[in-house]
Design a protein around this motif. Structure first.
Motif, PDB file in Angstrom:
ATOM      1  N   UNK A 158       0.757  -1.029  -0.044  1.00 35.65           N
ATOM      2  CA  UNK A 158       0.017  -0.139   0.092  1.00 35.65           C
ATOM      3  C   UNK A 158       0.842   1.184   0.058  1.00 35.65           C
ATOM      4  N   UNK A 159       2.005   1.378   0.778  1.00 36.70           N
ATOM      5  CA  UNK A 159       2.843   2.308   0.940  1.00 36.70           C
ATOM      6  C   UNK A 159       3.725   2.622  -0.244  1.00 36.70           C
ATOM      7  N   UNK A 160       4.060   1.579  -0.869  1.00 36.73           N
ATOM      8  CA  UNK A 160       5.203   1.728  -1.933  1.00 36.73           C
ATOM      9  C   UNK A 160       4.007   2.073  -2.961  1.00 36.73           C
ATOM     10  N   UNK A 161       3.025   1.360  -3.289  1.00 34.76           N
ATOM     11  CA  UNK A 161       2.044   1.948  -4.349  1.00 34.76           C
ATOM     12  C   UNK A 161       1.570   3.145  -4.462  1.00 34.76           C
ATOM     13  N   UNK A 162       1.459   3.957  -3.315  1.00 33.38           N
ATOM     14  CA  UNK A 162       0.879   5.415  -3.311  1.00 33.38           C
ATOM     15  C   UNK A 162       2.339   6.179  -3.536  1.00 33.38           C
ATOM     16  N   UNK A 163       3.424   5.661  -2.700  1.00 33.62           N
ATOM     17  CA  UNK A 163       4.642   6.266  -3.361  1.00 33.62           C
ATOM     18  C   UNK A 163       5.023   6.445  -4.544  1.00 33.62           C
ATOM     19  N   UNK A 164       4.721   5.437  -5.367  1.00 36.50           N
ATOM     20  CA  UNK A 164       5.309   5.233  -6.570  1.00 36.50           C
ATOM     21  C   UNK A 164       4.201   6.011  -7.722  1.00 36.50           C
ATOM     22  N   UNK A 165       2.847   5.607  -7.318  1.00 41.57           N
ATOM     23  CA  UNK A 165       1.911   5.879  -8.282  1.00 41.57           C
ATOM     24  C   UNK A 165       0.741   7.182  -7.883  1.00 41.57           C
ATOM     25  N   UNK A 166       1.106   7.728  -6.697  1.00 43.93           N
ATOM     26  CA  UNK A 166       0.273   8.692  -6.057  1.00 43.93           C
ATOM     27  C   UNK A 166      -1.321   8.166  -5.927  1.00 43.93           C
ATOM     28  N   UNK A 167      -2.030   9.028  -6.220  1.00 44.84           N
ATOM     29  CA  UNK A 167      -3.385   8.683  -6.148  1.00 44.84           C
ATOM     30  C   UNK A 167      -3.806   7.507  -7.128  1.00 44.84           C
ATOM     31  N   UNK A 168      -3.183   7.713  -8.262  1.00 36.45           N
ATOM     32  CA  UNK A 168      -3.317   6.597  -9.290  1.00 36.45           C
ATOM     33  C   UNK A 168      -3.456   5.199  -8.745  1.00 36.45           C
ATOM     34  N   UNK A 169      -2.784   5.178  -7.706  1.00 38.55           N
ATOM     35  CA  UNK A 169      -2.609   3.542  -7.011  1.00 38.55           C
ATOM     36  C   UNK A 169      -3.956   3.203  -6.813  1.00 38.55           C
ATOM     37  N   UNK A 170      -4.863   3.971  -6.595  1.00 36.62           N
ATOM     38  CA  UNK A 170      -6.266   3.329  -6.040  1.00 36.62           C
ATOM     39  C   UNK A 170      -7.208   3.076  -7.353  1.00 36.62           C
ATOM     40  N   UNK A 171      -6.677   3.290  -8.526  1.00 39.33           N
ATOM     41  CA  UNK A 171      -7.316   2.445  -9.855  1.00 39.33           C
ATOM     42  C   UNK A 171      -6.932   1.019  -9.487  1.00 39.33           C
ATOM     43  N   UNK A 172      -6.188   0.383  -8.666  1.00 40.49           N
ATOM     44  CA  UNK A 172      -6.323  -1.027  -8.491  1.00 40.49           C
ATOM     45  C   UNK A 172      -7.749  -1.507  -8.023  1.00 40.49           C
ATOM     46  N   UNK A 173      -8.427  -0.504  -7.485  1.00 43.02           N
ATOM     47  CA  UNK A 173      -9.809  -0.991  -7.067  1.00 43.02           C
ATOM     48  C   UNK A 173     -10.873  -0.683  -8.122  1.00 43.02           C
ATOM     49  N   UNK A 174     -10.443   0.006  -9.185  1.00 40.91           N
ATOM     50  CA  UNK A 174     -11.562   0.241 -10.261  1.00 40.91           C
ATOM     51  C   UNK A 174     -10.711  -0.186 -11.450  1.00 40.91           C
ATOM     52  N   UNK A 175     -10.779  -1.347 -11.913  1.00 42.10           N
ATOM     53  CA  UNK A 175     -10.118  -1.760 -13.168  1.00 42.10           C
ATOM     54  C   UNK A 175     -10.852  -0.957 -14.619  1.00 42.10           C
ATOM     55  N   UNK A 176     -10.017  -0.529 -15.255  1.00 44.36           N
ATOM     56  CA  UNK A 176     -10.778   0.370 -16.363  1.00 44.36           C
ATOM     57  C   UNK A 176     -11.502  -0.457 -17.298  1.00 44.36           C
ATOM     58  N   UNK A 177     -12.046  -0.178 -18.178  1.00 41.17           N
ATOM     59  CA  UNK A 177     -12.768  -0.602 -19.307  1.00 41.17           C
ATOM     60  C   UNK A 177     -13.997  -1.280 -18.959  1.00 41.17           C
ATOM     61  N   UNK A 178     -14.556  -1.027 -17.961  1.00 47.23           N
ATOM     62  CA  UNK A 178     -16.114  -1.773 -17.513  1.00 47.23           C
ATOM     63  C   UNK A 178     -17.018  -0.801 -17.707  1.00 47.23           C
ATOM     64  N   UNK A 179     -18.440  -1.059 -17.986  1.00 44.69           N
ATOM     65  CA  UNK A 179     -19.537  -0.195 -18.124  1.00 44.69           C
ATOM     66  C   UNK A 179     -19.477   0.356 -16.651  1.00 44.69           C
ATOM     67  N   UNK A 180     -19.985   1.704 -16.716  1.00 45.16           N
ATOM     68  CA  UNK A 180     -19.953   2.397 -15.530  1.00 45.16           C
ATOM     69  C   UNK A 180     -20.853   1.964 -14.283  1.00 45.16           C
ATOM     70  N   UNK A 181     -21.830   1.361 -14.494  1.00 42.24           N
ATOM     71  CA  UNK A 181     -22.850   0.954 -13.877  1.00 42.24           C
ATOM     72  C   UNK A 181     -22.143  -0.111 -12.851  1.00 42.24           C
ATOM     73  N   UNK A 182     -21.174  -0.862 -13.616  1.00 37.93           N
ATOM     74  CA  UNK A 182     -20.403  -2.211 -12.805  1.00 37.93           C
ATOM     75  C   UNK A 182     -19.424  -1.565 -11.762  1.00 37.93           C
ATOM     76  N   UNK A 183     -18.948  -0.359 -11.666  1.00 37.83           N
ATOM     77  CA  UNK A 183     -18.075   0.149 -10.624  1.00 37.83           C
ATOM     78  C   UNK A 183     -18.826   0.036  -9.371  1.00 37.83           C
TER      79      UNK A 183
END
Lengths: 180, 249
Positions: B129-154
């Motif tokens: 978690x710490x290294x992920x945020x240190x390396x990617x910043x807030x983009x790290x939270x994209x691991x919770x929202x995989x791209x390319x899904x229909x909006x409602x699926x999120x």
């Protein structure tokens, strides 16, 4: 049960240990985690700073050495190929030279032989023509002597068997009649 | 009483220590076996660092272990994660040694305690978690929202991903601790049963052969589990570290 662990001096340990799983006795957690942090940090630092770099350099040194040796081997192979090419070239040159020498020698020898044969043939031809001249002469002589022999023989035969004494001139004319 | 199958997991103080901040520094049998594992690893791999061109047996062993963990990281996480190599190496061999030392009848299995496995698991997931945020910043939270899904699926996917992330350290710690504890309890129960049958005498003493065979089989199985759980812990660490480098998974 666990209450018999009398050597556990801490009274709270005993009280809580008897209540169920030792794993869920939270009074021991801070001690476990404290020593885990110390022992695991020690392990991590020794592995990170001392042991793993040494094993890694051992592996890398060997990989480098193997790569160097392979390079050296391929260089040597190239050298040996070049040497073998040079050898082949020298060999081919020498063969060609030897072939040339053999050819020229053979030609000169052939020429010598032909000249000698020619000379011998010329000598032989001279001797042959001389011999033929002599044979012709001898034959002519013999042919010219044949008439005389024939006349004398005819005369002798006629004298002996016919008691006729023809003249030499008549016999000669008769023979020349027969001959022609 | 030795007949209690849970007795083997009891923490016994060896040297009482003072309270140090939040920590009780009492040196226990658990602490002792942690250090036995740590020094066992240091001595074994310390002897394996002869750096000879043609390796001996021990050096070969060290290099095989080195390359085994190195390949695990490179295949699972990627070549950029090599800086975590010492950590994964330490985790794998610490757990392996703790598990295998625990197979000795008089030894204490440090990894059979939830405190130890939970501390290691939360450390690994916290590090990710710490290294992920240190390396990617807030983009790290994209691991919770995989791209390319229909909006409602999120609305469905994001809570599931968050729960699965939180479940990671729990699953990691409970898997290791429960495996080690269950095996040891089972061995103890079978062993107590043997003693009980032999003590009964007569036909029962002869029947003790059945739990003896069972115990032998379980011992073999436990050696497999000891190695397998260390491997599982190390490879899952690599899988989680993957999130640090590949936020779009």
């Amino acid at each position: 049960m666990a209450t018999e662990t009398t050597h556990v001096e801490d009274a709270t340990h005993v009280a809580e240990a008897s209540s169920g799983l030792p794993q869920l006795d939270f009074s021991t957690w801070s001690s476990q985690i404290f020593w885990l942090i110390i022992s695991f940090s020690l392990l991590y630092i020794v592995l990170w700073k001392l042991i793993l770099p040494r094993i890694g350099t051992g592996i890398n040194d060997r990989a480098d050495r193997i790569a160097d040796d392979l390079d050296a081997a391929s260089g040597m192979q190239k050298e040996s190929e070049q040497a073998s090419d040079a050898y082949d070239r020298v060999m081919a040159n020498a063969k060609a030279k030897a072939h040339n020498i053999a050819e020229t020698t053979r030609k000169s020898v052939d020429a010598d032989i032909a000249a000698e044969i020619e000379a011998a043939e010329a000598k032989f031809a001279v001797k042959q023509s001389a011999a033929e001249d002599r044979i012709g002469k001898i034959r002519n002589e013999a042919l010219s002597k044949i008439d005389v022999v024939a006349q004398e023989t005819t005369l002798a035969i006629l004298e002996k068997f016919g008691n006729i004494k023809p003249t030499a001139a008549s016999v000669k004319s008769a023979i020349s009649n027969v001959k022609s | 009483m030795a007949a209690d199958p849970m007795h083997q997991f009891e923490i016994k103080p060896i040297i009482e220590g003072p309270q140090l901040g939040p920590f009780d520094t009492t040196f226990t049998n658990s602490s002792l076996w942690m250090f036995v594992a740590v020094f066992g690893i240091i001595i074994l791999f310390g002897l394996a660092t002869s750096r000879k061109l043609i390796p001996g047996r021990l050096q070969s062993f060290g290099e095989i272990c080195y390359e085994f963990i190195m390949d695990m990281i490179k295949d699972t996480t990627g070549p950029e994660a090599v800086k975590y190599f010492p950590l994964v190496f330490a985790l794998f061999f610490f757990i392996l040694f703790a598990n295998l030392l625990g197979m000795n009848p008089w030894a204490f299995t440090t990894t059979s305690h939830l405190a130890v496995t939970a501390a290691l698991s939360f450390f690994v997931v916290g590090l990710v978690f710490i290294m992920g945020i240190a390396k990617n910043g807030l983009k790290f939270f994209k691991i919770f929202a995989p791209s390319g899904l229909p909006f409602i699926m999120y609305f469905l996917i994001v809570p599931i991903e968050i729960i699965s992330f939180i479940a990671r350290p729990v699953a990691l710690s409970v898997r290791l601790f429960a495996n080690m504890m269950a095996g040891h309890v089972m061995l103890k129960v079978f062993a107590i049963f043997i003693a009980f049958l032999v003590g009964s005498g007569g036909i029962f003493a002869g029947a003790a052969i059945v739990p003896i065979i069972g115990t032998t089989a379980i011992v073999a199985l436990e050696f497999l589990v000891a190695a397998l759980q260390a491997f599982v812990f190390a490879i899952l660490t690599c899988v989680y570290l993957n999130d640090v480098y590949h936020v779009d998974h």
